[in-house]
Design an enzyme around this catalytic site. Sequence first.
Site, short mmCIF file in Angstrom:
data_model
loop_
_atom_site.label_atom_id
_atom_site.label_comp_id
_atom_site.label_asym_id
_atom_site.label_seq_id
_atom_site.Cartn_x
_atom_site.Cartn_y
_atom_site.Cartn_z
N SER A 148 0.67 -1.00 0.13
CA SER A 148 -0.01 0.08 0.03
C SER A 148 0.74 1.43 0.07
CB SER A 148 -0.84 -0.11 1.12
OG SER A 148 -0.13 0.08 2.40
N GLY A 150 2.10 2.81 -2.43
CA GLY A 150 3.38 2.70 -3.13
C GLY A 150 4.59 2.31 -2.47
N GLU A 256 -8.75 3.46 -9.99
CA GLU A 256 -7.44 4.28 -10.65
C GLU A 256 -7.38 3.95 -12.00
OE1 GLU A 256 -3.68 4.76 -8.28
OE2 GLU A 256 -4.66 3.36 -7.21
N GLU A 268 -5.53 0.20 -10.96
CA GLU A 268 -5.72 -0.54 -9.79
C GLU A 268 -7.16 -0.15 -9.05
OE1 GLU A 268 -2.43 -1.36 -7.16
OE2 GLU A 268 -1.54 0.60 -8.10
N ASP A 275 -6.54 7.20 -0.45
CA ASP A 275 -5.88 7.94 0.01
C ASP A 275 -6.02 9.35 -0.87
OD1 ASP A 275 -4.41 7.20 -2.28
OD2 ASP A 275 -2.56 7.05 -0.92
N THR A 276 -5.96 9.47 -2.19
CA THR A 276 -6.34 10.62 -2.88
C THR A 276 -7.48 11.28 -2.75
OG1 THR A 276 -7.14 9.43 -4.91
CG2 THR A 276 -4.81 9.89 -5.00
N ARG A 354 3.55 9.88 5.74
CA ARG A 354 2.60 10.82 5.56
C ARG A 354 2.02 10.90 7.04
NH1 ARG A 354 -0.94 8.78 1.30
NH2 ARG A 354 -1.85 7.51 2.75
#
Length: 386
Positions: A148, A150, A256, A268, A275-276, A354
């Site tokens: 997850s 990235g 995505e 995906e 998150d976006t 993050r």
Amino acid sequence: MKILLLGSGELGKEFVIAAQRIGQTIIAVDSYANAPAMQVAHGFEVINMLDGTELDRIVAKHKPDFIVPEIEAIRTERFYDYEKQGITIVPSAKAANFTMNRKAIRDLAAKELGLKTANYRYATTAEELRKGVEAVGMPCVVKPLMSSSGKGQSTIKTETDIEKAWNYAVEGSRGDVVEVIVEAFVKFNSEITLLTVTQNNNPTLFCAPIGHRQERGDYQESWQPAKVSDAALFEAQDMAEKVTEALGGAGLFGVEFFLSDEGVYFSELSPRPHDTGMVTLANTQNFNEFELHLRAILSLPIFEIKLEKAGASAVILATENSENPTYSGIEKIAVLPKTDFKIFGKPTSRPFRRMGVALVNDNLETPIENLIDRAKQASNLVTVNS
């Protein structure tokens, strides 16, 4: 209703807040104590969610009405048994099992549903990865099948990158699956997340498309609405509806896509808030993504999803390791107009982790580039201290 939340990061925290506002009981679960969602939940459990026996134990202990996965590293095959016990798995046991593993969801999209995807291969060894790279060509992207944000993702541009990419993917893999996907690099003009809401006995709904920029495989800024042609948006919505229908269940999916000169490519899918999609916390819509997920789960009818403002988000990242991170600069971001921020409350920090997000909004006529710049400037005002 009692909800067992598996995974307690920042997305889970916002889901808990949304659930508590309409009177739901939440038990937050993660592999470490004091995770963000645990700080606002009614109760919590600290377990290894890849341990099926431990998972069975807490399900039996709490007897939830719903199980809501928020991360990938879960013994998801147990979900089929829980579903037979009458527990609602969100969005469904099939959806959770397929989407927690890139292999299952990619094969479903490309082979069963015929959606356009990048050329891809799988590899369980460095040598198989080398053969996969030969098949799809360079440059190409390597990702663990389970990861997850990235983690473990890298780009191969030369032969010397292959072994490094394999090692990095294995290190970044979540769960106990040592396998990677290597996919051809799509020459895309932009990438979007299409938040797709499936409902029980009601139509599938779509949020306005969200654009985003990534570094190290993780999103840095996102904005809504993204600039997408009517034809490309229709194509993306059609793909999203097909794949979510095949997975079944009710809830919000983050789907995505790559937008290229050759059309729209499926990339995906996450069976949960994305998150976006944190840009929706900037009050861009009548419901944010967490509220939409919850309402769909509870079969509360959603009449419409209305875009009310344009907005952008930019992440606040840590730069150092810390066991007790603190924050400075909050007073600087607080005075900015049409700007907000969220500090996630993670108990530790490490470089590039993050830790929060800056949020801005304005009227729909505002150039989206201006909003992105404002969000980035705002996020840069906050420093994570060790």
